[in-house]
Every structure is written in C-alpha cells, then in structure tokens.
Design an enzyme around this catalytic site. Sequence first.
Site, PDB file in Angstrom:
ATOM      1  N   SER A 221       1.793   4.729  -6.455  1.00  0.00           N
ATOM      2  CA  SER A 221       2.977   4.630  -5.951  1.00  0.00           C
ATOM      3  C   SER A 221       3.425   6.590  -5.546  1.00  0.00           C
ATOM      4  O   SER A 221       2.819   6.881  -4.719  1.00  0.00           O
ATOM      5  CB  SER A 221       4.211   4.346  -6.956  1.00  0.00           C
TER       6      SER A 221
ATOM      7  N   HIS B  71       3.232  -4.819  -6.558  1.00  0.00           N
ATOM      8  CA  HIS B  71       2.881  -3.225  -6.292  1.00  0.00           C
ATOM      9  C   HIS B  71       1.705  -2.507  -6.897  1.00  0.00           C
ATOM     10  O   HIS B  71       1.304  -2.929  -8.127  1.00  0.00           O
ATOM     11  CB  HIS B  71       4.088  -2.537  -6.947  1.00  0.00           C
TER      12      HIS B  71
ATOM     13  N   ASP C 291       3.115  -5.335  -0.783  1.00  0.00           N
ATOM     14  CA  ASP C 291       3.759  -4.420  -1.880  1.00  0.00           C
ATOM     15  C   ASP C 291       5.086  -4.083  -1.490  1.00  0.00           C
ATOM     16  O   ASP C 291       5.382  -3.355  -0.128  1.00  0.00           O
ATOM     17  CB  ASP C 291       3.163  -3.163  -1.821  1.00  0.00           C
TER      18      ASP C 291
END
Length: 510
Positions: free
Chosen positions: A227, A479, A451
């Site tokens: 991320s 995710h 995502d």
Amino acid sequence: MRRVIAAVAGVAVASLTLSGCLYAMIPESGGPLPERTTEPDTSGVSPELLPFYSQTLEWQPCGAGMECTDVAAPLDWENPTVGEISLSVVRSQATNTPLGSLLTNPGGPGASGVELIRDSLSFAVGTALIENYDVIGFDPRGVGESTAVTCFDAAAMDEFLYSLPSAPRGTPEWEAEGEAQAAEFAAACEANSGGILPYITTVNSARDMDLLRGVLGDKKLHYLGYSYGTFLGATYAELYPDRVGHLVLDGAIDPSIPGRDVGTTQALGFESALRAYMQDCLDTRGCPFNGTVDEAMADLGALLASVDAVPLKNGDGRMLGADSLMTGIIAALYAQDSWPYLTDALAGALQGDPSTAFFLADFYNGREGGRYLDNSTEAFTAYNCMDYPLEVDEAADEAARAKVREGAPTIAPYWDGVDVCASWPYPATGTRSALTAEGSGPILVIGTTNDPATPYEWSVAMAEQLDGGVLITRVGEGHTGYNKGNMCVDDAVEAFFLDDVVPENGLRCE
C-alpha cells in the site's frame, strides 16, 4: 477536497479476517536466539553521516523468538547535526543461512511495521521468506514506537473521529465546524510532537531505510512494501537506485497524481468493491438486502441517510452517524474474508444495533476499550500533509465531486470533507511526480484488479513509470496480492527474492 485513504492500517486491516485481532493467532515460541553479528556498511557515506551508519546495534529478545533494537537517525537529513530521532526495529532471524535482511512496511502511512512483524509474522510474509531472510519490521519516523507524532488524548480523539456535527451536512455551518476541528487537531499535533512535524516526510523515511540497510550490514536493500509502503519503496529506489536489491511493491500508489485525484480514484474503487460485496451478499443466505445490486445499493444509501438524520446509540453511549458507518464499511472492504463482518454490521444497523459497525470503525481507527492502540491517525495525517502539496482550486474540486457523485453515488455524500492539511503548521515539501529509479534493475509491482484502497490502475502506472518496473496482476477482490492464497503471485514473488528469477512483465494471476 481530499480524502486520502491509502490504508491507514494497510495490510494490517485485512487481518481482521484472522480472528478480529491482528496478533491473536501467533503462537509463542522460545529458545535461545542464534548468535549473529554483521558489520555496518558505511561505503559511500559522507563524514557527517558516518556516526549514524557506523553505530552498533544492541539487540534484545522481545517475545515470540524475536529481537528488537533502536536505531538513531538524523532528525533532519539535510542538516544531520541538529538532532536525532529514534527508529524502533524488530527482527525475525532466518532459520537457514540468511540471504540478507528483508525490510517490510505494512502501509498507512502510519501503520506499525514493528507490530506487524512481531505479532503477525506469517501474515506479513510467507514461510519461504521467513526461513531464508532476516525479516525486519520497523516503525517509520513519526510512527508507533519510534519518535512519534502525538496530537490528542483518547477523549479528544473520540471527539475528532466520532462526534456528530451540529449543523446539517454540506451547509456553511457544517463546513466551519469541520474547519475548527481540523485547526484544533493540527495545533495539538504541533504542540505535542516535540518539533518533528516538518521532518515527517516519505523522503526522510526512505533515507532512514537506507540507514537501516547500512547498520544491518546489507550492501543492497531487499524490501517488501504494501500500500503506502509502495510509495516509500519507490522513493527509496529513486534516491538510491544503485542500492536496490530485490524490491516488491504490492498494492501500489501512483506517485505522479495529486491528492485530489487520489481521493477521487479511491472513492470509485470503494464503490466498485462495495458493489462486488453487495452481489456476494445477495447470493448468500442472511443478506439483509434483496433485489438487484442497484436496488440493494439504493437501500444501503437510504440506510446511510437514515443514520445521518437519526444516529443510532451504542451500548457505550456513542452515537453512530453516517460518517462512522462509512468508516466501518470501508474497513471491511479491504479483504473479501471480512465481508461477513460487513453483513453483520449492516444487518445490525438496519435493526437499530450499531455495535458491529462501531467494531469495524474502531478497528480501522485503532481504538479498543476506549483507548487508542497506536498513533496511526496522527502519523497518517502528518505524512500526507507534508507529502501532498495543498491544492486550492475550487473548480477542480467541484469537478472531482461531480466525478465521485456520478461514479460512486452511494459513497459520495460522505466522502467529501474538510482537509486537515489546510490547517497544518508547515507547508508540504513533497512533490507529485513520476518516480523512475533509472538504473535500479527489476522492481516487482503487484496490482489487484478490484483493490479498493489502491486501485489497480495505480499499480499499472507505477510499473510503467519505474525504469525496471515489472507488473504482476492478481485478479480478485481486496487490498494487496502477496501472501493472500494466490500461488501464482506467491511463487513469482518468492522466486524473485530467493532465486533472483524475474517474472514476465504483465504476469496475470487468476
């Protein structure tokens, strides 16, 4: 207008699916730690930085077979003599002869890398990497057990995150109330953080990572970032392309787009994930909605409007409004295995019980039993306010709102809000531009097709921008992509780390 989500809890939020607790399933293990010492790598280090790169680390056992230490880093990398900060580090030593140190970052910005590795090692990385690398978790500057950003106490944070506005949504009074809250929060961060706010930037954190590489004795950096951690890793590669070893960036952020576009794209991503959830819900017994996906989404919109008008009282006295319910929805959309929690939360809210919705919102905000377990909200804000230049363009803001209203109609009424960074005491020093890391060698970028937090198009963009970018596509929900049960992704990542095998660019993993 800006609501940059990018995963406050990054990978960690998905661990809700394990047991409702990030570290509850990690068994204790004992036994002596093997002796291992590695000389710091000080090659190419300037004289003013040599005291930092040559420091000797003092490792101490810290539970579950781990060992921990603190590393001193310059407060200001441009002027390293003016002060120091402390970086908290945890290490899981390889059971085989180590190929090197593998630094990890769980996302955020603001998620604790120490907590992730110390308490959830097997969730963070696969067994093959645990066996063959010294897996390193660290709290970036401003985060967790490192020298940390500090703003509100628990009561003030509750007021900031959960309080209900006294004015109708969207009115000038509502906006003024939000601006006052934002200004109070920013002032508290400045007052309570010991002067570190202007130095809480991704560029400085990337320099800290090179320091960690050096004191751990590695010639090159091996890194797995999730991320926001992809932006941190790409920034490192831009600064130190010749020191890049094996980098894997999972669930990428496009470094070239401004904050306004980040927020808009995320809104569309969460709406898409919410529709995928809703179809799954409708196909499952016990779903509190019926009809088509469009009809169910309309009913969900009505539920949000209802709790916005008449909030639901929780057992602890807190009132659930639409903003907190939306936070809970977003938390559950990070991982498909969390969808049953969302069904329970929405069913409960429809029946007047907000307890599961608050459970999800509290998990996202790091709140448990009336206290906050970390400083992720404060650190998240500090990084974003310094990394993203403030954008003042009402026409562009309105165009972004219109795009969200059209593409994410369920989320749109609760997405826009006051930008805390407008009240931040320091101007942003970051810039938004493509990161190429020219000359770095291959860097793997993993994107998941639906995502919600880091939409797939960002991974495509980062892989294209990086000189050595290699795209791996995971087809699915949720995710990030590595260590999520997709053997195609896992095999490609581990072959890269273990055997230096670079997968074909564009590898698609169904």
